[in-house]
Design a protein around this motif. Structure first.
Motif, PDB file in Angstrom:
ATOM      1  N   SER A 170      -2.366  21.527   1.803  1.00  0.00           N
ATOM      2  CA  SER A 170      -3.177  21.490   3.034  1.00  0.00           C
ATOM      3  C   SER A 170      -2.687  22.524   4.042  1.00  0.00           C
ATOM      4  CB  SER A 170      -3.125  20.090   3.656  1.00  0.00           C
ATOM      5  OG  SER A 170      -3.687  19.130   2.803  1.00  0.00           O
ATOM      6  N   ILE A 230      -2.174  21.533  11.528  1.00  0.00           N
ATOM      7  CA  ILE A 230      -3.278  22.294  10.933  1.00  0.00           C
ATOM      8  C   ILE A 230      -4.351  22.601  11.969  1.00  0.00           C
ATOM      9  CG2 ILE A 230      -5.175  22.158   9.260  1.00  0.00           C
ATOM     10  CD1 ILE A 230      -3.232  20.513   7.460  1.00  0.00           C
ATOM     11  N   GLU A 231      -4.714  21.585  12.751  1.00  0.00           N
ATOM     12  CA  GLU A 231      -5.749  21.765  13.775  1.00  0.00           C
ATOM     13  C   GLU A 231      -5.337  22.783  14.836  1.00  0.00           C
ATOM     14  OE1 GLU A 231      -6.252  17.813  15.237  1.00  0.00           O
ATOM     15  OE2 GLU A 231      -7.040  17.065  13.325  1.00  0.00           O
ATOM     16  N   GLU A 232      -4.048  22.781  15.187  1.00  0.00           N
ATOM     17  CA  GLU A 232      -3.559  23.681  16.231  1.00  0.00           C
ATOM     18  C   GLU A 232      -3.140  25.049  15.681  1.00  0.00           C
ATOM     19  OE1 GLU A 232      -3.581  23.228  19.463  1.00  0.00           O
ATOM     20  OE2 GLU A 232      -4.405  21.180  19.328  1.00  0.00           O
ATOM     21  N   LYS A 233      -3.272  25.206  14.360  1.00  0.00           N
ATOM     22  CA  LYS A 233      -2.968  26.486  13.709  1.00  0.00           C
ATOM     23  C   LYS A 233      -1.542  26.982  14.010  1.00  0.00           C
ATOM     24  CE  LYS A 233      -7.779  28.084  13.522  1.00  0.00           C
ATOM     25  NZ  LYS A 233      -8.388  26.813  13.918  1.00  0.00           N
ATOM     26  N   ARG A 249       0.747  22.771  22.458  1.00  0.00           N
ATOM     27  CA  ARG A 249      -0.124  23.423  23.439  1.00  0.00           C
ATOM     28  C   ARG A 249       0.666  23.958  24.630  1.00  0.00           C
ATOM     29  NH1 ARG A 249      -5.753  19.802  23.415  1.00  0.00           N
ATOM     30  NH2 ARG A 249      -6.376  20.464  21.314  1.00  0.00           N
ATOM     31  N   ALA A 268      -4.348  26.264   5.327  1.00  0.00           N
ATOM     32  CA  ALA A 268      -4.522  26.550   6.757  1.00  0.00           C
ATOM     33  C   ALA A 268      -3.781  27.834   7.162  1.00  0.00           C
ATOM     34  CB  ALA A 268      -4.027  25.377   7.584  1.00  0.00           C
ATOM     35  N   ASP A 328      -1.794  16.797  10.381  1.00  0.00           N
ATOM     36  CA  ASP A 328      -3.175  17.113  10.775  1.00  0.00           C
ATOM     37  C   ASP A 328      -3.205  17.910  12.082  1.00  0.00           C
ATOM     38  OD1 ASP A 328      -4.150  15.766   8.564  1.00  0.00           O
ATOM     39  OD2 ASP A 328      -4.582  13.908   9.659  1.00  0.00           O
ATOM     40  N   VAL A 329      -2.354  17.519  13.036  1.00  0.00           N
ATOM     41  CA  VAL A 329      -2.288  18.220  14.322  1.00  0.00           C
ATOM     42  C   VAL A 329      -1.824  19.660  14.112  1.00  0.00           C
ATOM     43  CG1 VAL A 329      -1.012  18.369  16.510  1.00  0.00           C
ATOM     44  CG2 VAL A 329      -1.978  16.175  15.761  1.00  0.00           C
ATOM     45  N   LYS A 383      -0.477  12.212  10.492  1.00  0.00           N
ATOM     46  CA  LYS A 383      -1.237  12.598  11.687  1.00  0.00           C
ATOM     47  C   LYS A 383      -0.630  13.855  12.323  1.00  0.00           C
ATOM     48  CE  LYS A 383      -3.202   8.113  13.001  1.00  0.00           C
ATOM     49  NZ  LYS A 383      -3.216   7.008  14.006  1.00  0.00           N
ATOM     50  N   ARG A 385       1.056  17.362  19.644  1.00  0.00           N
ATOM     51  CA  ARG A 385      -0.006  18.261  20.100  1.00  0.00           C
ATOM     52  C   ARG A 385       0.300  18.788  21.510  1.00  0.00           C
ATOM     53  NH1 ARG A 385      -5.108  18.653  18.070  1.00  0.00           N
ATOM     54  NH2 ARG A 385      -5.069  16.528  17.214  1.00  0.00           N
ATOM     55  N   THR A 428      -0.432  28.262   7.018  1.00  0.00           N
ATOM     56  CA  THR A 428       0.882  27.970   7.590  1.00  0.00           C
ATOM     57  C   THR A 428       2.000  28.370   6.626  1.00  0.00           C
ATOM     58  OG1 THR A 428      -0.033  26.095   8.826  1.00  0.00           O
ATOM     59  CG2 THR A 428       2.354  26.146   8.545  1.00  0.00           C
TER      60      THR A 428
END
Length: 351
Positions: free
Chosen positions: A146, A125-128, A57, A150, A122-123, A119, A53, A152
């Motif tokens: 999944s 997907i969450e961070e697109k 970012r 999203a 999941d990150v 995990k 993550r 991706t």
């Protein structure tokens, strides 16, 4: 189809920076490649979810251009104590030579590896993150679905036609063809290493004739001639590792860069399991040569990788490249110590 890939990835040039894990692919490198019109890729194979993550970012904070990320698909492995003990005995002389008493330890179980991997997904997907590639195998249908939900774009890695067909059948959006010339770890997953050692120029045409998803060529491509050759054979883009490894934004150890840039005429690349327990192409050195006689007995990846970590770290601190993993493709003579932006422009000049 090339236009389809360009549109899907939102890139200007058919250049993808290989997602080299282990610190080589810095956020600066990813940003520079994406800003230059290619696709920068984070190598997250050795990261945990939090570090993944953080790097995502870091990239997003400095560019609004598309970028991608790569994950290792975990394969089952066991912590076999006898194999580990034998490997430790083989590695002790190298630690002694480096003046280190720390033996590699702290093995992560396969179950823990799977947990970290999910995990990371999941990150992503969450961070697109717009693009996600996989190597060492195929993600499950659950992971693929999944990521697709999203939005991706999903890329698999193949070393044979059979693997490329499997990647297409699984519903992935594109495939990286890793020729035998490629540096770093082999991405084979349906057959052994020997069966997967197909040269890129032979692998591309037989694959594009039978798959309908875009093909991305990787292995030994260092300049615009290589990019053009791959595209002439039907690939829609080229993925380069060694060429970007020697760029100024790369996080590769200076000794690693120097080994590629200065030892080009004398040093030869070879396949080895010495450092990680998984076949990888790098510049041959003393460690590879001396471990070769016990190579078949080494613990599998990632156990051996953990065991050799203290050796690689101490070698870097002691400026001893004879015990470092110097991953490199089969065409190092064309490597240059330039910026990633300069490299991208040289790769597409007069396209």
């Amino acid at each position: 189809m090339a236009n389809r890939l360009f549109e899907a990835l939102s890139i200007t040039h058919p250049i993808i920076q290989a997602p080299m894990a282990g610190g080589i692919t810095t956020a600066e490198l990813v940003i520079a490649v994406s800003e230059a019109g290619g696709l920068g890729m984070i190598g997250a194979g050795y990261l945990n979810a939090e570090s993944t993550r953080h790097q995502i970012r870091e990239v997003k904070a400095s560019t609004d251009k598309p970028f991608g990320i790569n994950l290792f698909v975990p394969s089952p492995y066991k912590e076999e104590k006898d194999a580990i003990a034998r490997a430790q005995q083989s590695l002790k002389p190298f630690l002694d030579k480096l003046g280190s008493t720390r033996m590699g330890s702290g093995f992560i179980s396969y179950e823990q590896t799977i947990e970290i991997y999910h995990k990371q997904v999941d990150v992503i997907i969450e961070e697109k993150v717009p693009v996600c590639s996989f190597t060492f195998g195929m993600p499950s249908s659950v992971v693929i679905n999944s990521l697709k939900q999203a939005g991706t774009f999903i890329i698999g890695t193949a070393t044979t036609l059979s693997e490329a067909l499997a990647i297409e059948a699984a519903g992935m959006d594109a495939v990286v063809l890793q020729g035998s010339e490629a540096g770093g770890h082999r991405g084979n997953f349906l057959a052994g290493v020997e069966q997967s050692m197909i040269g890129l120029m032979a692998l591309i045409p037989q694959t594009v004739d039978q798959v309908n998803i875009p093909v991305i060529a990787a292995g030994g491509i260092m300049d615009r001639r290589g990019v053009r050759a791959a595209r002439c054979l039907g690939a829609q883009a080229a993925q380069l590792g060694t060429a970007f490894l020697t760029c100024k934004e790369s996080g590769a150890n200076p000794l690693h860069k120097q080994a590629i840039l200065e030892g080009q005429q004398e040093d030869k690349t070879t396949l080895t399991k010495a450092f990680s327990g998984k076949a990888a192409r790098g510049i041959e050195n003393d460690f590879i040569r001396e471990i070769r006689e016990v190579e078949t007995e080494l613990p599998e990846f990632p156990i051996q990788n953990t065991l050799t970590k203290p050796i690689r770290s101490a070698a870097a601190q002691n400026n001893d490249r004879n015990m470092m993993s110097l991953w490199c493709g089969q065409n190092p003579n064309l490597a240059e110590p330039i910026t990633a932006k300069e490299l991208v422009h040289k790769l597409v000049d007069e396209e």
